[in-house]
Design an enzyme around this catalytic site. Structure first.
Site, PDB file in Angstrom:
ATOM      1  N   CYS A   2      30.370  34.586  36.206  1.00 37.44           N
ATOM      2  CA  CYS A   2      30.108  33.530  37.197  1.00 37.44           C
ATOM      3  C   CYS A   2      30.597  32.223  36.602  1.00 37.44           C
ATOM      4  O   CYS A   2      30.925  32.127  35.429  1.00 37.44           O
ATOM      5  CB  CYS A   2      28.612  33.408  37.457  1.00 37.44           C
ATOM      6  SG  CYS A   2      27.854  34.948  37.960  1.00 37.44           S
ATOM      7  N   ARG A  27      36.286  32.506  38.357  1.00 40.37           N
ATOM      8  CA  ARG A  27      35.274  33.294  37.628  1.00 40.37           C
ATOM      9  C   ARG A  27      34.356  34.057  38.568  1.00 40.37           C
ATOM     10  O   ARG A  27      33.559  34.892  38.128  1.00 40.37           O
ATOM     11  CB  ARG A  27      34.437  32.393  36.725  1.00 40.37           C
ATOM     12  CG  ARG A  27      35.212  31.624  35.667  1.00 40.37           C
ATOM     13  CD  ARG A  27      34.288  30.733  34.846  1.00 40.37           C
ATOM     14  NE  ARG A  27      33.292  31.547  34.171  1.00 40.37           N
ATOM     15  CZ  ARG A  27      33.516  32.155  33.003  1.00 40.37           C
ATOM     16  NH1 ARG A  27      34.693  32.044  32.419  1.00 40.37           N
ATOM     17  NH2 ARG A  27      32.593  32.887  32.431  1.00 40.37           N
ATOM     18  N   TRP A  75      29.543  35.782  40.690  1.00 39.09           N
ATOM     19  CA  TRP A  75      30.175  37.104  40.715  1.00 39.09           C
ATOM     20  C   TRP A  75      29.011  38.078  40.623  1.00 39.09           C
ATOM     21  O   TRP A  75      28.435  38.255  39.555  1.00 39.09           O
ATOM     22  CB  TRP A  75      31.148  37.257  39.559  1.00 39.09           C
ATOM     23  CG  TRP A  75      31.854  38.576  39.566  1.00 39.09           C
ATOM     24  CD1 TRP A  75      31.533  39.693  38.845  1.00 39.09           C
ATOM     25  CD2 TRP A  75      32.976  38.932  40.362  1.00 39.09           C
ATOM     26  NE1 TRP A  75      32.382  40.719  39.154  1.00 39.09           N
ATOM     27  CE2 TRP A  75      33.284  40.284  40.072  1.00 39.09           C
ATOM     28  CE3 TRP A  75      33.758  38.252  41.291  1.00 39.09           C
ATOM     29  CZ2 TRP A  75      34.330  40.968  40.685  1.00 39.09           C
ATOM     30  CZ3 TRP A  75      34.807  38.928  41.894  1.00 39.09           C
ATOM     31  CH2 TRP A  75      35.080  40.260  41.594  1.00 39.09           C
ATOM     32  N   ASN A 101      24.746  32.692  34.156  1.00 41.01           N
ATOM     33  CA  ASN A 101      25.898  33.592  34.135  1.00 41.01           C
ATOM     34  C   ASN A 101      25.578  34.673  33.126  1.00 41.01           C
ATOM     35  O   ASN A 101      25.391  34.390  31.947  1.00 41.01           O
ATOM     36  CB  ASN A 101      27.167  32.837  33.724  1.00 41.01           C
ATOM     37  CG  ASN A 101      28.342  33.792  33.504  1.00 41.01           C
ATOM     38  OD1 ASN A 101      28.335  34.904  34.023  1.00 41.01           O
ATOM     39  ND2 ASN A 101      29.321  33.372  32.718  1.00 41.01           N
ATOM     40  N   GLY A 102      25.451  35.916  33.565  1.00 44.54           N
ATOM     41  CA  GLY A 102      25.157  37.019  32.641  1.00 44.54           C
ATOM     42  C   GLY A 102      24.271  38.054  33.303  1.00 44.54           C
ATOM     43  O   GLY A 102      24.167  38.109  34.527  1.00 44.54           O
ATOM     44  N   GLU A 490      50.223  55.407  34.287  1.00 48.08           N
ATOM     45  CA  GLU A 490      49.739  54.010  34.394  1.00 48.08           C
ATOM     46  C   GLU A 490      50.668  53.060  33.657  1.00 48.08           C
ATOM     47  O   GLU A 490      50.982  51.980  34.152  1.00 48.08           O
ATOM     48  CB  GLU A 490      48.315  53.932  33.855  1.00 48.08           C
ATOM     49  CG  GLU A 490      47.716  52.544  33.742  1.00 48.08           C
ATOM     50  CD  GLU A 490      47.610  51.800  35.076  1.00 48.08           C
ATOM     51  OE1 GLU A 490      47.795  52.424  36.143  1.00 48.08           O
ATOM     52  OE2 GLU A 490      47.375  50.577  35.041  1.00 48.08           O
ATOM     53  N   LYS A 494      52.614  49.899  35.377  1.00 48.83           N
ATOM     54  CA  LYS A 494      52.517  48.514  34.867  1.00 48.83           C
ATOM     55  C   LYS A 494      53.907  47.910  34.716  1.00 48.83           C
ATOM     56  O   LYS A 494      54.197  46.807  35.137  1.00 48.83           O
ATOM     57  CB  LYS A 494      51.788  48.485  33.532  1.00 48.83           C
ATOM     58  CG  LYS A 494      50.311  48.729  33.588  1.00 48.83           C
ATOM     59  CD  LYS A 494      49.497  47.591  34.108  1.00 48.83           C
ATOM     60  CE  LYS A 494      49.183  47.578  35.545  1.00 48.83           C
ATOM     61  NZ  LYS A 494      48.556  48.660  36.229  1.00 48.83           N
ATOM     62  N   GLU A 497      55.735  47.314  38.169  1.00 51.58           N
ATOM     63  CA  GLU A 497      55.229  46.325  39.135  1.00 51.58           C
ATOM     64  C   GLU A 497      55.348  44.893  38.643  1.00 51.58           C
ATOM     65  O   GLU A 497      55.308  43.969  39.444  1.00 51.58           O
ATOM     66  CB  GLU A 497      53.797  46.626  39.554  1.00 51.58           C
ATOM     67  CG  GLU A 497      52.758  46.547  38.467  1.00 51.58           C
ATOM     68  CD  GLU A 497      51.352  46.794  39.016  1.00 51.58           C
ATOM     69  OE1 GLU A 497      51.066  46.411  40.150  1.00 51.58           O
ATOM     70  OE2 GLU A 497      50.553  47.376  38.291  1.00 51.58           O
ATOM     71  N   HIS A 513      61.991  70.095  32.559  1.00 49.88           N
ATOM     72  CA  HIS A 513      62.237  70.592  33.928  1.00 49.88           C
ATOM     73  C   HIS A 513      62.997  69.579  34.764  1.00 49.88           C
ATOM     74  O   HIS A 513      62.839  69.526  35.971  1.00 49.88           O
ATOM     75  CB  HIS A 513      60.903  70.947  34.589  1.00 49.88           C
ATOM     76  CG  HIS A 513      60.164  72.013  33.867  1.00 49.88           C
ATOM     77  ND1 HIS A 513      60.485  73.348  33.955  1.00 49.88           N
ATOM     78  CD2 HIS A 513      59.145  71.930  32.979  1.00 49.88           C
ATOM     79  CE1 HIS A 513      59.677  74.054  33.181  1.00 49.88           C
ATOM     80  NE2 HIS A 513      58.852  73.219  32.577  1.00 49.88           N
ATOM     81  N   LYS A 612      47.031  41.601  45.562  1.00 51.60           N
ATOM     82  CA  LYS A 612      45.972  42.075  44.669  1.00 51.60           C
ATOM     83  C   LYS A 612      45.130  43.145  45.364  1.00 51.60           C
ATOM     84  O   LYS A 612      44.656  44.071  44.743  1.00 51.60           O
ATOM     85  CB  LYS A 612      45.068  40.916  44.240  1.00 51.60           C
ATOM     86  CG  LYS A 612      43.997  41.296  43.226  1.00 51.60           C
ATOM     87  CD  LYS A 612      44.585  41.934  41.990  1.00 51.60           C
ATOM     88  CE  LYS A 612      43.540  42.522  41.082  1.00 51.60           C
ATOM     89  NZ  LYS A 612      44.155  43.352  40.007  1.00 51.60           N
TER      90      LYS A 612
HETATM   91  C1  AGP Z   1      47.755  48.275  39.959  1.00 51.23           C
HETATM   92  O1  AGP Z   1      48.183  47.439  38.906  1.00 51.23           O
HETATM   93  C2  AGP Z   1      48.046  47.660  41.312  1.00 51.23           C
HETATM   94  N1  AGP Z   1      47.513  46.372  41.422  1.00 51.23           N
HETATM   95  C3  AGP Z   1      47.673  48.603  42.455  1.00 51.23           C
HETATM   96  O2  AGP Z   1      48.285  49.853  42.239  1.00 51.23           O
HETATM   97  C4  AGP Z   1      46.158  48.823  42.636  1.00 51.23           C
HETATM   98  O3  AGP Z   1      45.656  49.592  41.565  1.00 51.23           O
HETATM   99  C5  AGP Z   1      45.931  49.590  43.959  1.00 51.23           C
HETATM  100  O4  AGP Z   1      46.400  48.790  45.015  1.00 51.23           O
HETATM  101  C6  AGP Z   1      44.460  49.948  44.209  1.00 51.23           C
HETATM  102  O5  AGP Z   1      43.699  48.784  44.294  1.00 51.23           O
HETATM  103  P1  AGP Z   1      42.089  48.917  44.258  1.00 51.23           P
HETATM  104  O6  AGP Z   1      41.730  49.457  42.918  1.00 51.23           O
HETATM  105  O7  AGP Z   1      41.593  47.522  44.478  1.00 51.23           O
HETATM  106  O8  AGP Z   1      41.681  49.848  45.347  1.00 51.23           O
END
Ligand code: AGP
Length: 617
Positions: A2, A27, A75, A101-102, A490, A494, A497, A513, A612
């Site tokens: 927070c 935050r 938060w 905050n905590g 993963e 990273k 993207e 394969h 996001k």
């Molecule tokens: C991952 O780095 C991306 N931002 C994206 O793949 C994300 O994980 C995906 O859109 C799912 O989002 P969520 O976890 O908020 O559901």
């Protein structure tokens, strides 16, 4: 996480507080509130939603006079985001006000005792319990606010950054810290003081600040120098006054160049906060109300279907290995978008676990609704309290990663895995599919993970060097086996993207394969080759790559000498239990993608075409 901010001095407090809250919204932004003391009484306004909602509410409800006050942007961790759970909170007498905050882990025990003593509570928060504990101590011991706070804090377990105000002694604040940050801005000749989670609310007024250390309490009085004491024994502490050199933007990013890097470095704390209050290793206990209340549904499930998207889907793949290996429950992992349209066979004997950082991903949400219609029990793993997915699921548990601002998920991934590991261990222990010895080893090892991540983060410069060599590559391959196959996926995501370089993750054995045809001297291949988990097989994969002149970046267990002889670059991670290796192997891959993207001048925190939270199909 927070945001807290306060002011006491000669200026009008309101503009300082409201602007400070806006700067702290990164935050947390579930709700916001503030108090102002106008010389006679405390005025309070608070509301669900953003600081802009608070401004509207204040305009119609309270006057903004007064040169003392504090504010909070929340938060949520305990109690859903709504007006009454917003901070600040009054004590029962309404003489005391607090922002916090905590997390107070033992708040329920303290609350029961206070109720027995006649206290009533308006909110579901741990914070309201704390301010009433302080009031009770003040009453029972007949002590001043500072002493009452010190005594009360010796009774609580958890993390806090608090500011407490007593309207019967309206010329001071009491501030205390354990685990959550607090900065105190000091005006010229102590004529004014600022308190905040970081210096962003007061950097334009003063560059002189004290950062409280853990288990320290400060009494702030206008005209007097700040008094800092140890909470444990009340001993005095010298104030270490710093002259700040950071600008506003650097402060919001905690001194890091990007939110993504800040969030990578927050992972030790985020993992700790996620298992705090849940993992009691020395007692051999994992405490999770959402699981405890539904344990039979989970133990008797025919299968567990894990649904998620992107990074959350990768966390689900790690969980598949964990649940099947530890709890011996059949698991399948589904993309939200595919699952919702596939007309799957689901029965009431199925349990669905939905994973989502934002709790707003449309495909995951739709998949949950479909699964519920077909009778499945749905458990949510989310990072945002009160999000759509958190409200739609039958039960759930929150990762306590704090807001994740960078579009590329980092701390969300490791905290999701942390939570899912605890669930797998809890189910395995309940089913007896896990030996007591292995169970206890896992619990003790999980407690060591934050420190191991901390240690791992010290290799940042080495990763930066590797990034400088391969930043112009046009294709990457990421390989892993077992628990680390999802980490390979993963790592590739990273890189894709944020640097826009094409990358693919594959099970290491799958290379022969098809993908092996891609390998030549221009292709970097990241291979996760930790000691536990088909090590010899991965070594032979590495030799196959070497014989085709591929450039090998290997992630190995520290002390490995075999791979060192073959690979072009070796990144060593601390040893841990095989099922916990994803929490460590993912760290260098996060850093590698980050540094390559920065070297290519990409917009690391807001990559092109991405959002996001994907709230559209
Ligand atoms: C991952 O780095 C991306 N931002 C994206 O793949 C994300 O994980 C995906 O859109 C799912 O989002 P969520 O976890 O908020 O559901």
């Amino acid at each position: 996480m927070c945001g807290i901010t306060g002011y006491i001095g000669y200026r009008k407090a309101y503009p300082i507080i409201i602007n400070g809250l806006k700067r702290l919204e990164y935050r947390g932004y579930d709700s916001a509130g503030l108090i102002l003391y106008d010389g006679k009484d405390i005025k309070m306004a608070k509301t669900k939603g953003k600081v802009s909602n608070l401004e509207e509410k204040i305009t119609n409800n309270i006057t903004t006079t007064g040169n003392i006050g504090f504010g909070h942007t929340r938060w949520a961790t305990h109690g859903i985001p709504n007006d009454i759970n917003s901070h600040p909170h009054f004590s029962e007498s309404e003489n005391l006000a607090i922002i916090h905050n905590g997390i107070i882990e033992n708040y329920d025990t303290i609350k029961k005792e206070l109720i027995n003593r006649g206290y009533t509570f308006k909110s579901d928060t741990d914070t309201e319990v704390l301010v009433n504990l302080i009031e009770e101590v003040k009453k029972q011991k007949g002590v001043k606010l500072g002493k009452a706070v010190q005594i009360a804090l010796n009774e609580v377990v958890g993390a806090y950054a608090i500011v407490v105000f007593d309207k019967t002694k309206p010329n001071e604040f009491v501030v205390a810290k354990l685990g959550s940050p607090i900065a105190i801005g000091i005006g010229e000749d102590n004529t004014e003081f600022f308190v905040a989670s970081d210096a962003s609310p007061f950097i334009e007024y003063t560059k002189n600040a004290v950062y409280l250390e853990d288990e320290e309490l400060a009494i702030i009085k206008v005209g007097k120098s700040i008094k800092i004491r140890k909470i444990k024994d009340d001993s005095l502490v010298d104030a270490n006054i710093l002259e700040l050199k950071l600008n506003l933007e650097q402060i919001e990013k905690g001194g890091y160049d990007h939110f993504m890097l800040k969030e990578i470095y927050e992972q030790p704390k985020a993992i700790t906060d996620t298992f705090r209050g849940r993992l009691l290793a020395n007692k051999g206990i994992i405490r999770m109300a959402g699981i405890d209340d539904n344990i039979q549904r989970l133990l008797n499930a025919n299968r567990i279907i894990i649904v998620g998207c992107g990074t959350s889907w990768h966390a689900g793949l790690v969980a598949e290995y964990l649940f099947e290996d530890i709890a011996r429950i059949p698991v399948e992992v589904e993309y939200g978008s595919e699952f919702r349209y596939r007309n799957p066979i689901i029965t009431e004997n199925d349990v669905v676990i939905a994973i989502s950082q934002s709790g707003e991903t449309a495909d995951t949400l739709a998949a949950i609704k479909m699964a519920k219609e077909k009778g499945a029990f749905v458990f949510g793993v989310c990072n945002v309290v009160g999000s759509s997915i958190a409200r739609e699921t039958d039960a759930g548990a929150y990762t306590h990663a704090g807001p994740e601002i960078g579009v590329a998920s980092t701390k969300a991934f490791t905290t999701q895995i942390t939570l899912l590991t605890l669930i797998a261990l809890k189910l395995g222990e309940a089913k007896g599919t896990l030996s007591k010895a292995t169970y206890h080893t896992y619990l003790q090892e999980m407690e060591l993970i934050p420190n191991k991540v901390e240690t791992l983060l010290t290799i940042n410069d080495k990763i930066k060097y590797i990034a400088s060599i391969y930043k112009d590559a046009t294709n990457f391959l990421y390989l892993g086996r077992g628990f680390n196959f999802p980490v390979a996926l993963e790592g590739a995501l990273k890189l894709k993207e944020i640097s826009y370089i094409h990358a693919e993750g594959y099970p290491a054995a799958e290379m022969k394969h098809g993908p092996i045809a891609l390998i030549d001297e221009n292709m970097p291949i990241v291979v996760i080759a930790t000691k536990k988990g088909h090590y010899e097989k991965v070594v032979s994969n590495i030799q196959e790559i070497k014989s085709r002149d591929g450039k090998i970046i290997a992630v190995v267990t520290e002390g490995d000498t075999t791979v060192k002889e073959i690979a072009d670059h070796v990144i060593e991670i601390p040893e841990t239990e095989e099922g916990l290796t994803p929490l460590l192997t993912t760290i260098p891959l996060q850093l590698l993608s980050y540094h390559i993207a920065v070297m290519l001048n990409k917009n690391v925190d807001q990559p092109r075409n991405l959002a996001k939270s994907v709230t559209v199909e």
